[in-house]
Design a protein around this motif. Structure first.
Motif, PDB file in Angstrom:
ATOM      1  N   VAL A  38       8.818 -30.198  56.843  1.00 13.08           N
ATOM      2  CA  VAL A  38       8.535 -31.404  56.046  1.00 13.08           C
ATOM      3  C   VAL A  38       8.720 -30.987  54.585  1.00 13.08           C
ATOM      4  O   VAL A  38       7.967 -30.176  54.083  1.00 13.08           O
ATOM      5  CB  VAL A  38       7.089 -31.901  56.283  1.00 13.08           C
ATOM      6  N   LYS A  39       9.761 -31.527  53.944  1.00 14.31           N
ATOM      7  CA  LYS A  39      10.140 -31.020  52.615  1.00 14.31           C
ATOM      8  C   LYS A  39       9.601 -31.901  51.492  1.00 14.31           C
ATOM      9  O   LYS A  39       9.395 -33.101  51.666  1.00 14.31           O
ATOM     10  CB  LYS A  39      11.676 -30.974  52.486  1.00 14.31           C
ATOM     11  N   ASP A  40       9.469 -31.261  50.331  1.00 16.88           N
ATOM     12  CA  ASP A  40       9.016 -31.971  49.136  1.00 16.88           C
ATOM     13  C   ASP A  40      10.173 -32.040  48.137  1.00 16.88           C
ATOM     14  O   ASP A  40      10.441 -31.080  47.424  1.00 16.88           O
ATOM     15  CB  ASP A  40       7.822 -31.222  48.525  1.00 16.88           C
ATOM     16  N   GLY A  41      10.840 -33.190  48.093  1.00 15.87           N
ATOM     17  CA  GLY A  41      11.960 -33.351  47.157  1.00 15.87           C
ATOM     18  C   GLY A  41      11.581 -34.130  45.916  1.00 15.87           C
ATOM     19  O   GLY A  41      12.321 -34.114  44.930  1.00 15.87           O
ATOM     20  N   CYS A  42      10.434 -34.841  45.935  1.00 18.57           N
ATOM     21  CA  CYS A  42      10.132 -35.683  44.768  1.00 18.57           C
ATOM     22  C   CYS A  42       8.664 -36.050  44.641  1.00 18.57           C
ATOM     23  O   CYS A  42       8.323 -36.873  43.803  1.00 18.57           O
ATOM     24  CB  CYS A  42      10.956 -36.964  44.817  1.00 18.57           C
ATOM     25  N   SER A  43       7.790 -35.467  45.456  1.00 21.87           N
ATOM     26  CA  SER A  43       6.400 -35.935  45.461  1.00 21.87           C
ATOM     27  C   SER A  43       5.808 -35.926  44.056  1.00 21.87           C
ATOM     28  O   SER A  43       6.123 -35.026  43.281  1.00 21.87           O
ATOM     29  CB  SER A  43       5.541 -35.044  46.365  1.00 21.87           C
ATOM     30  N   PRO A  44       5.003 -36.867  43.647  1.00 22.92           N
ATOM     31  CA  PRO A  44       4.495 -37.978  44.463  1.00 22.92           C
ATOM     32  C   PRO A  44       5.287 -39.282  44.260  1.00 22.92           C
ATOM     33  O   PRO A  44       4.716 -40.370  44.295  1.00 22.92           O
ATOM     34  CB  PRO A  44       3.087 -38.141  43.905  1.00 22.92           C
ATOM     35  N   GLN A  45       6.615 -39.158  44.062  1.00 17.98           N
ATOM     36  CA  GLN A  45       7.395 -40.366  43.762  1.00 17.98           C
ATOM     37  C   GLN A  45       7.689 -41.203  45.008  1.00 17.98           C
ATOM     38  O   GLN A  45       7.961 -42.401  44.901  1.00 17.98           O
ATOM     39  CB  GLN A  45       8.698 -39.986  43.050  1.00 17.98           C
ATOM     40  N   GLY A  46       7.724 -40.567  46.164  1.00 18.00           N
ATOM     41  CA  GLY A  46       7.950 -41.312  47.409  1.00 18.00           C
ATOM     42  C   GLY A  46       9.330 -41.927  47.495  1.00 18.00           C
ATOM     43  O   GLY A  46       9.518 -42.994  48.074  1.00 18.00           O
ATOM     44  N   GLN A  47      10.349 -41.245  46.920  1.00 14.11           N
ATOM     45  CA  GLN A  47      11.664 -41.888  46.825  1.00 14.11           C
ATOM     46  C   GLN A  47      12.812 -41.143  47.501  1.00 14.11           C
ATOM     47  O   GLN A  47      13.914 -41.673  47.548  1.00 14.11           O
ATOM     48  CB  GLN A  47      12.028 -42.067  45.342  1.00 14.11           C
ATOM     49  N   CYS A  48      12.604 -39.926  47.969  1.00 16.74           N
ATOM     50  CA  CYS A  48      13.766 -39.180  48.479  1.00 16.74           C
ATOM     51  C   CYS A  48      13.811 -39.112  49.998  1.00 16.74           C
ATOM     52  O   CYS A  48      14.857 -38.821  50.572  1.00 16.74           O
ATOM     53  CB  CYS A  48      13.793 -37.768  47.901  1.00 16.74           C
ATOM     54  N   GLY A  49      12.687 -39.336  50.658  1.00 16.80           N
ATOM     55  CA  GLY A  49      12.667 -39.346  52.127  1.00 16.80           C
ATOM     56  C   GLY A  49      12.595 -37.972  52.769  1.00 16.80           C
ATOM     57  O   GLY A  49      12.516 -37.865  53.993  1.00 16.80           O
ATOM     58  N   CYS A  50      12.605 -36.889  51.963  1.00 14.30           N
ATOM     59  CA  CYS A  50      12.617 -35.535  52.554  1.00 14.30           C
ATOM     60  C   CYS A  50      11.339 -35.227  53.327  1.00 14.30           C
ATOM     61  O   CYS A  50      11.318 -34.344  54.170  1.00 14.30           O
ATOM     62  CB  CYS A  50      12.790 -34.485  51.462  1.00 14.30           C
ATOM     63  N   CYS A  51      10.253 -35.928  53.000  1.00 17.83           N
ATOM     64  CA  CYS A  51       8.953 -35.637  53.607  1.00 17.83           C
ATOM     65  C   CYS A  51       8.642 -36.577  54.777  1.00 17.83           C
ATOM     66  O   CYS A  51       7.481 -36.691  55.177  1.00 17.83           O
ATOM     67  CB  CYS A  51       7.863 -35.764  52.548  1.00 17.83           C
TER      68      CYS A  51
HETATM   69  S1  FES Z   1       8.933 -35.939  48.804  1.00 13.89           S
HETATM   70 FE1  FES Z   1      10.380 -37.443  48.270  1.00 13.89          FE
HETATM   71  S2  FES Z   1       9.740 -39.174  49.400  1.00 13.89           S
HETATM   72 FE2  FES Z   1       8.192 -37.726  49.726  1.00 13.89          FE
END
Ligand code: FES
Ligand code: FES
Length: 510
Positions: A38-51
């Motif tokens: 479960v990856k973190d690409g943008c937290s806490p933006q909730g916009q990349c879907g990696c998580c």
């Molecule tokens: S880390 Fe990008 S949507 Fe959750």
């Protein structure tokens, strides 16, 4: 202090108790349960879907989901997917080159698995729409949709040395091909860090804040999280005076790689690389995080993981330098470019007749190491002056040509022995997406103080699945030494897209 209730959550069939109800599901899964797919690409933006994980079978981004909202519910991660289903997805992605760095892939597979499980016949348009919840910077979407069509029709595994070699040539950094990469095990520093690491994140005064976990470090850093501006980006450099056959102004462009910079180090040890499975298009070559991890580990006598959030990566990471240029059909012209080490040589490597003026601007740092920086712009301007793409030759000696309309991009590429045509095709499609997206949609707003205002991953303007023309790649036979071909493809598609859009003087063209 408010009372914390004890919650329980089932993760991949196992029940866990949690005392901190404000923790996000992403932090819980990664830090407490140790699930790194479960990856973190943008937290806490909730916009990349990696998580993305499944909550009672439905795909959901875990970085904006507090654990209290999923108390008593069943969470499924990649580790909890049925083994056969997981393998089918891994093979499908691997066989069509739908995963390159592999950082975005586990989240996309989780969404696809949920869609597939709905049991209904799923139209391909719905598959593309489902990808709107995700970002992939490497592949350009097309092969991901092909993986959806391929799943369950196994033709063996692509995991050869030659495939990895071609991936590394195109990525300009070590890249492996294999099922483990697709399943999120690319060896990223944030995944391989020892569990007793202190976490270091940039604070707002130019230093680093530390914590026992990411949430604590970020709380101590007291950073306001990213936002996007509604102000339009304006190219910052004026055109050189003259009567030119073609003129072009561009803006700062964010490379937008999905895995933000991270590196860890033991006291007295050597830091891990932020380039574990891909080169981030040249943007991480001078990343500060390895040296930060080293010095903090030595200072605190503890292993330290230094990691950037998405907002940190936009504020601190290098950008493609903006230009303003005019050229004539005879190959002469002037390009003004944000002062950037190595950029004059990059332009002169393909266009020695073009005069280069470096301009001092207030703005984010720039790099000539980012994919084809400078030389692509020079080639594109020359193509614009002639009104045709012809054949683009890269400084490496590879060649590419492209034809573009709103529905289709045709590419021809020659770059030595292909080694593995599927992998080369995948990188060429990814480069075509990056080029189309750059010309039509991408730029960063920077204010008069030089501060970037577009701080969320969606604000860079990266073109989504379903908005891309279909890409066709022809690989020209060549027995020569294998060299990078996707950078020449990137320049050729950008030139052809610009000409198709009427050689408008400013990018993005819309
Ligand atoms: S880390 Fe990008 S949507 Fe959750
Ligand atoms: S493979 Fe999707 S971001 Fe790299």
């Amino acid at each position: 202090m408010k009372d914390q209730k004890e919650l329980s959550i089932k993760v991949d069939g196992k029940v866990f108790s949690i005392n901190d109800e404000d923790l996000t599901l992403l932090d819980f899964l990664r830090s407490e349960v140790g699930i790194t797919s479960v990856k973190d690409g943008c937290s806490p933006q909730g916009q990349c879907g990696c998580c993305t994980v499944l909550v009672d079978g439905q795909a959901r981004v875990s970085c904006v989901t507090p654990v209290r909202r999923v108390a008593g519910r069943e969470i499924t991660t990649m580790q909890g997917l049925d083994g056969e289903i997981k393998n089918e997805w891994a093979e499908a992605f691997s066989q069509v080159g739908a995963s390159q760095c592999g950082f975005c892939t586990p989240g996309i597979i989780m969404r696809f698995a949920a869609l597939q499980k709905s049991g209904k016949q799923v139209e391909i348009e719905k598959v593309k729409r489902s990808l709107h919840a995700h970002l992939c910077r490497c592949t350009g979407w097309q092969t991901i949709v092909e993986a959806w069509e391929k799943v369950g029709k196994s033709e063996g595994i692509i995991e050869t040395k030659e495939a990895s070699l071609r991936a590394s040539i195109e990525g300009r950094s070590t890249q492996k091909i294999g099922l483990d990469i697709v399943l999120g095990m690319g060896g990223f520093s944030s995944d391989t860090a020892p569990s007793n690491c202190l976490i270091a994140v940039p604070d707002s005064s130019g230093g680093w804040s530390l914590g026992e976990n990411l949430t604590e470090a970020r709380n101590r850093a007291q950073k306001i999280q990213g936002r996007r501006t509604t102000v339009n980006a304006v190219p910052p450099i004026e055109l050189p005076p003259g009567d030119w056959d073609a003129v072009l102004k561009t803006n700062w462009v964010e490379p937008g790689y999905l895995e933000t910079d991270s590196a860890w180090c033991e006291p007295g040890g050597e830091p891990s690389t932020p380039l574990a499975n891909g080169g981030a298009f040249g943007s991480k070559l001078e990343s500060p995080v390895p040296e930060v991890a080293r010095s903090l580990a030595n200072k605190y006598k503890r292993p330290v993981l230094a990691i950037l959030s998405r907002e940190d990566s936009v504020r601190l990471g290098p950008k493609r330098p903006p230009i303003a240029g005019g050229v004539n059909k005879n190959g002469q012209g002037v390009i003004r470019v944000a002062r950037t080490s190595g950029i004059v040589d990059a332009i002169h490597s393909v266009a020695p007749e073009i005069e280069v003026e470096e301009i001092d601007l207030r703005g984010p740092i720039t790099s000539s190491k980012i994919r084809a920086a400078g030389w692509a712009e020079a080639q594109i301007l020359l193509c614009g002056a002639l009104g045709e793409v012809g054949t683009i030759i890269s400084p490496d000696g590879s060649s590419a040509s492209a034809e573009v309309d709103d529905r289709r991009i045709n590419i021809s590429v020659r770059c030595g022995k292909p080694l593995n045509e599927m992998v080369l095709r995948s990188y060429c499609i990814g480069a075509a997406h990056m080029a189309w997206s750059w010309v039509t949609s991408e730029s960063l707003t920077v204010d008069e103080n030089g501060e970037v205002q577009d701080l969320t991953i969606r604000s860079f303007g990266i073109v989504r699945a379903g908005e891309m023309p279909e890409v066709h790649v022809e690989i020209e036979p060549d027995k020569g030494k294998s060299i990078n071909g996707s950078d020449a493809v990137f320049a050729a598609v950008a030139a052809a897209t610009w000409i198709h859009k009427g050689t408008l003087p400013e990018w993005p063209t819309g």
